[in-house]
Write a protein that holds these residues in place. Structure first.
Motif, PDB file in Angstrom:
ATOM      1  N   LEU A  21       0.825  -1.212   0.000  1.00 45.90           N
ATOM      2  CA  LEU A  21       0.000   0.000   0.000  1.00 45.90           C
ATOM      3  C   LEU A  21       0.860   1.263   0.000  1.00 45.90           C
ATOM      4  N   ILE A  22       1.950   1.237   0.764  1.00 45.98           N
ATOM      5  CA  ILE A  22       2.865   2.388   0.772  1.00 45.98           C
ATOM      6  C   ILE A  22       3.443   2.592  -0.614  1.00 45.98           C
ATOM      7  N   ASP A  23       3.822   1.512  -1.270  1.00 47.66           N
ATOM      8  CA  ASP A  23       4.385   1.607  -2.610  1.00 47.66           C
ATOM      9  C   ASP A  23       3.389   2.230  -3.582  1.00 47.66           C
ATOM     10  N   GLU A  24       2.120   1.893  -3.433  1.00 51.82           N
ATOM     11  CA  GLU A  24       1.097   2.387  -4.353  1.00 51.82           C
ATOM     12  C   GLU A  24       0.592   3.783  -4.008  1.00 51.82           C
ATOM     13  N   GLN A  25       0.468   4.090  -2.687  1.00 55.84           N
ATOM     14  CA  GLN A  25      -0.232   5.307  -2.287  1.00 55.84           C
ATOM     15  C   GLN A  25       0.525   6.181  -1.300  1.00 55.84           C
ATOM     16  N   GLY A  26       1.697   5.747  -0.867  1.00 53.61           N
ATOM     17  CA  GLY A  26       2.417   6.485   0.161  1.00 53.61           C
ATOM     18  C   GLY A  26       1.901   6.122   1.548  1.00 53.61           C
ATOM     19  N   LEU A  27       2.599   6.583   2.568  1.00 54.14           N
ATOM     20  CA  LEU A  27       2.210   6.266   3.949  1.00 54.14           C
ATOM     21  C   LEU A  27       0.803   6.744   4.283  1.00 54.14           C
ATOM     22  N   GLU A  55       2.039   1.265  15.488  1.00 55.32           N
ATOM     23  CA  GLU A  55       2.730   0.011  15.797  1.00 55.32           C
ATOM     24  C   GLU A  55       2.849  -0.841  14.525  1.00 55.32           C
ATOM     25  N   MET A  56       1.803  -0.862  13.736  1.00 55.20           N
ATOM     26  CA  MET A  56       1.807  -1.616  12.484  1.00 55.20           C
ATOM     27  C   MET A  56       2.851  -1.047  11.518  1.00 55.20           C
ATOM     28  N   LEU A  57       2.932   0.277  11.425  1.00 55.18           N
ATOM     29  CA  LEU A  57       3.915   0.907  10.549  1.00 55.18           C
ATOM     30  C   LEU A  57       5.341   0.635  11.025  1.00 55.18           C
ATOM     31  N   ARG A  58       5.557   0.692  12.334  1.00 52.04           N
ATOM     32  CA  ARG A  58       6.899   0.400  12.866  1.00 52.04           C
ATOM     33  C   ARG A  58       7.307  -1.029  12.538  1.00 52.04           C
ATOM     34  N   PHE A  59       6.371  -1.960  12.658  1.00 53.66           N
ATOM     35  CA  PHE A  59       6.677  -3.350  12.329  1.00 53.66           C
ATOM     36  C   PHE A  59       6.986  -3.483  10.839  1.00 53.66           C
ATOM     37  N   ALA A  60       6.206  -2.816   9.988  1.00 56.91           N
ATOM     38  CA  ALA A  60       6.441  -2.885   8.546  1.00 56.91           C
ATOM     39  C   ALA A  60       7.800  -2.286   8.188  1.00 56.91           C
ATOM     40  N   LEU A  61       8.184  -1.205   8.851  1.00 57.92           N
ATOM     41  CA  LEU A  61       9.502  -0.619   8.631  1.00 57.92           C
ATOM     42  C   LEU A  61      10.590  -1.617   9.009  1.00 57.92           C
ATOM     43  N   GLY A  62      10.448  -2.242  10.170  1.00 61.25           N
ATOM     44  CA  GLY A  62      11.421  -3.255  10.577  1.00 61.25           C
ATOM     45  C   GLY A  62      11.479  -4.408   9.593  1.00 61.25           C
ATOM     46  N   HIS A  63      10.328  -4.771   9.073  1.00 65.95           N
ATOM     47  CA  HIS A  63      10.237  -5.870   8.102  1.00 65.95           C
ATOM     48  C   HIS A  63      11.025  -5.543   6.841  1.00 65.95           C
ATOM     49  N   ARG A 107      11.077   2.804  -2.981  1.00 67.83           N
ATOM     50  CA  ARG A 107       9.996   3.769  -2.732  1.00 67.83           C
ATOM     51  C   ARG A 107       9.483   3.647  -1.299  1.00 67.83           C
ATOM     52  N   ILE A 108       9.339   2.429  -0.823  1.00 70.08           N
ATOM     53  CA  ILE A 108       8.842   2.198   0.541  1.00 70.08           C
ATOM     54  C   ILE A 108       9.849   2.736   1.558  1.00 70.08           C
ATOM     55  N   TRP A 109      11.128   2.420   1.352  1.00 70.19           N
ATOM     56  CA  TRP A 109      12.180   2.854   2.283  1.00 70.19           C
ATOM     57  C   TRP A 109      12.209   4.378   2.378  1.00 70.19           C
ATOM     58  N   LEU A 110      12.158   5.041   1.225  1.00 72.48           N
ATOM     59  CA  LEU A 110      12.228   6.503   1.249  1.00 72.48           C
ATOM     60  C   LEU A 110      10.958   7.129   1.812  1.00 72.48           C
ATOM     61  N   ALA A 111       9.818   6.464   1.648  1.00 74.24           N
ATOM     62  CA  ALA A 111       8.592   6.961   2.282  1.00 74.24           C
ATOM     63  C   ALA A 111       8.742   6.914   3.801  1.00 74.24           C
ATOM     64  N   PHE A 112       9.300   5.822   4.299  1.00 79.40           N
ATOM     65  CA  PHE A 112       9.542   5.722   5.740  1.00 79.40           C
ATOM     66  C   PHE A 112      10.584   6.741   6.186  1.00 79.40           C
TER      67      PHE A 112
END
Length: 195
Positions: A21-27, A55-63, A107-112
């Protein structure tokens, strides 16, 4: 008999949905309903895994950070006969996410990264990922050239990799140009005889 649920697998599946979803639409495009739909679980299942969206976003970032770090470590383990200098190049290449196959991760990494500038919890997660990668690079640089300040060079390489990732994503550089810049920096680091 009730079905056994693999909670860690479910959390990973949810993290993958968040990343897609982040890749498609941003955070800002990430919401509970869409995450549940993408992960093919109920909204209640998402809420049982994560108490809050943060919490979900932090886990996704760690992932996503673990995926990149594991790939970088994998490059080292897969080719133990390579020189340390070659391994540095491979690891930095993984971290820069320059390949087409890693564009979504970039894209996901830079969004985070952008969100972490104003979110201390996300910033802490990013610092953990960077510390792991910096440690790996510092060990390899020290092995390749003990005369260098390995920690400083590892920091420089991470900053260069992140910068090149951004330049490629916005079209300022092509992936090939970014790879050339990265290789030129490494050639200068080791001296032209070691490239």
């Amino acid at each position: 008999m009730p079905r056994q649920v693999d909670h860690e697998e479910r959390r990973r599946r949810i993290a993958e949905a968040v990343c897609a979803l982040i890749d498609e639409q941003g955070l800002e495009g990430v919401n509970l309903r869409d995450v549940a739909t993408r992960a093919e679980v109920s909204m209640g299942a998402v809420q049982r895994c994560f108490r809050t969206k943060e919490e979900m976003l932090r886990f996704a970032l760690g992932h996503i950070g673990r995926r990149v770090t594991e790939r970088a470590h994998g490059r080292v383990v897969a080719s133990p006969a390579q020189s340390a200098a070659s391994m540095v190049g491979h690891v930095v290449g993984e971290v820069a996410l320059l390949g087409d196959e890693h564009r979504a991760e970039a894209r996901i990494w830079l969004a985070f990264l952008a969100a972490a500038a104003v979110d201390p919890a996300l910033a802490a997660g990013l610092r953990t990922s960077y510390a792991d990668l910096e440690g790996l690079l510092a060990r390899l640089v020290a092995e390749a050239s003990p005369a260098l300040d390995a920690r400083r060079e590892a920091r420089t390489l991470l900053a260069l990799a992140d910068g090149l990732t951004g330049h490629v994503l916005i079209g300022h550089r092509t992936a090939a140009e970014a790879a050339d810049l990265l290789h030129a920096h490494l050639a200068g680091l080791w001296g032209t005889a070691r490239t």
